[in-house]
Design an enzyme around this catalytic site. Sequence first.
Site, PDB file in Angstrom:
ATOM      1  CB  CYS A 260       5.834   1.470  -5.170  1.00  0.00           C
ATOM      2  SG  CYS A 260       5.864   2.367  -6.732  1.00  0.00           S
ATOM      3  CG  ASP A 334       6.154   1.145 -10.865  1.00  0.00           C
ATOM      4  OD1 ASP A 334       5.271   0.437 -11.381  1.00  0.00           O
ATOM      5  OD2 ASP A 334       5.923   1.895  -9.907  1.00  0.00           O
TER       6      ASP A 334
END
Length: 380
Positions: A260, A334
């Site tokens: 991420c 995201d």
Amino acid sequence: MKMGFRWYGEGNDTVTLDQIRQIPGVETVVWSLHHKQAGEVWEQAEIDAEVAHITGLSDEARARGVTRTLDAEVVESVNVHESIKLGRTVLGLGRDEAIENYVTTVRRLGRAGVKVVCYNFMPVFDWLRTDLRRPLPDGSTALYFEKAVVDRMTPEGLIADMATGSHGLTLPGWEPERLAGFTELNGAYEGVTHEDMYANYRYFLDAVVPACEEAGVKLGVHPDDPPFDVFGWPRVVSTPDDLQRVLDLHPSSHHGLTLCLGSFSANPAQAPLAADTVRRFSDRIHFTHVRNIRHFPNGDFSEVGHRACEGDVDTVGIMRAYAEAGYEGYVRPDHGRHLWDENTTNPPRPGYGLYDRALGAQYLLGAWDAFRHGAPTRDA
């Protein structure tokens, strides 16, 4: 590369599967059984039912001429019970029993066609923000981290704030059932060191990875969010060196990263390293999240739009790095800003509205398409 879109399930998400199917380029629904608690076994029947729901088409959709389907190859997340992180019984469950349940779940997911399982190894809390809907200059709202608030806030106060701001939707990592045992958890982590966490992490991988290899499921650990210790609890998946140490805990290619880049880049010193980190670990990145962060001199940060110039994360350079590596894993936009009616009549789960994530998917795919035609990719 396969583009995914996170979905929280029927009746638990303001976004529908019909809407996701209409986002160009999205192939994979990133899902979970959000009613299951960490340490609990996932039953084969409920896994199969959710996969069938995601991958199928209703009679009504078929009658409208819909033929496009989605796959359900990525699960985010199968959460790791605190007993595994601590190496001892806590919240009524022992480490070995929790690991056995995890192994059973992974095997069942493999039978259902799941290819990647995301998880994290953060103690007590998952992601941490102080404002779930901070206004931005354009009138949208976004997740926000205010350092001074965290510095003066107690964990108990943060738990209460998160519950208030969730609009009644589940917040993964902030499950009220687990946080009801916060006092016990907080005491259990007293004196636990980073080295203790790494040792317990190795124990977990040694037990689970062989089952992943047999099931054809790859594990991808999510970086700490934010990537530094909070409230004195040791976090061990924060820096590039941490990522390397975690990968060194087990050599199997089935043990890898859910890189991420938003969480990783929440440390302002690491944001400029994002694309190089992709290049460094590309062969062990099974799943990746791409989003943007804007940092402020006082230590605060705000999530912003996916476009590179909106913040301090070079999202275009990240996609170039993936294209040059011939990346064949999964990606998703995201956290997105909350846009339009999401700030008035249709408030979504914080960070997980429809519009900005759909825009983000298009931006990332546009960069990918531009680079992969001139890059030495495997599918060129």
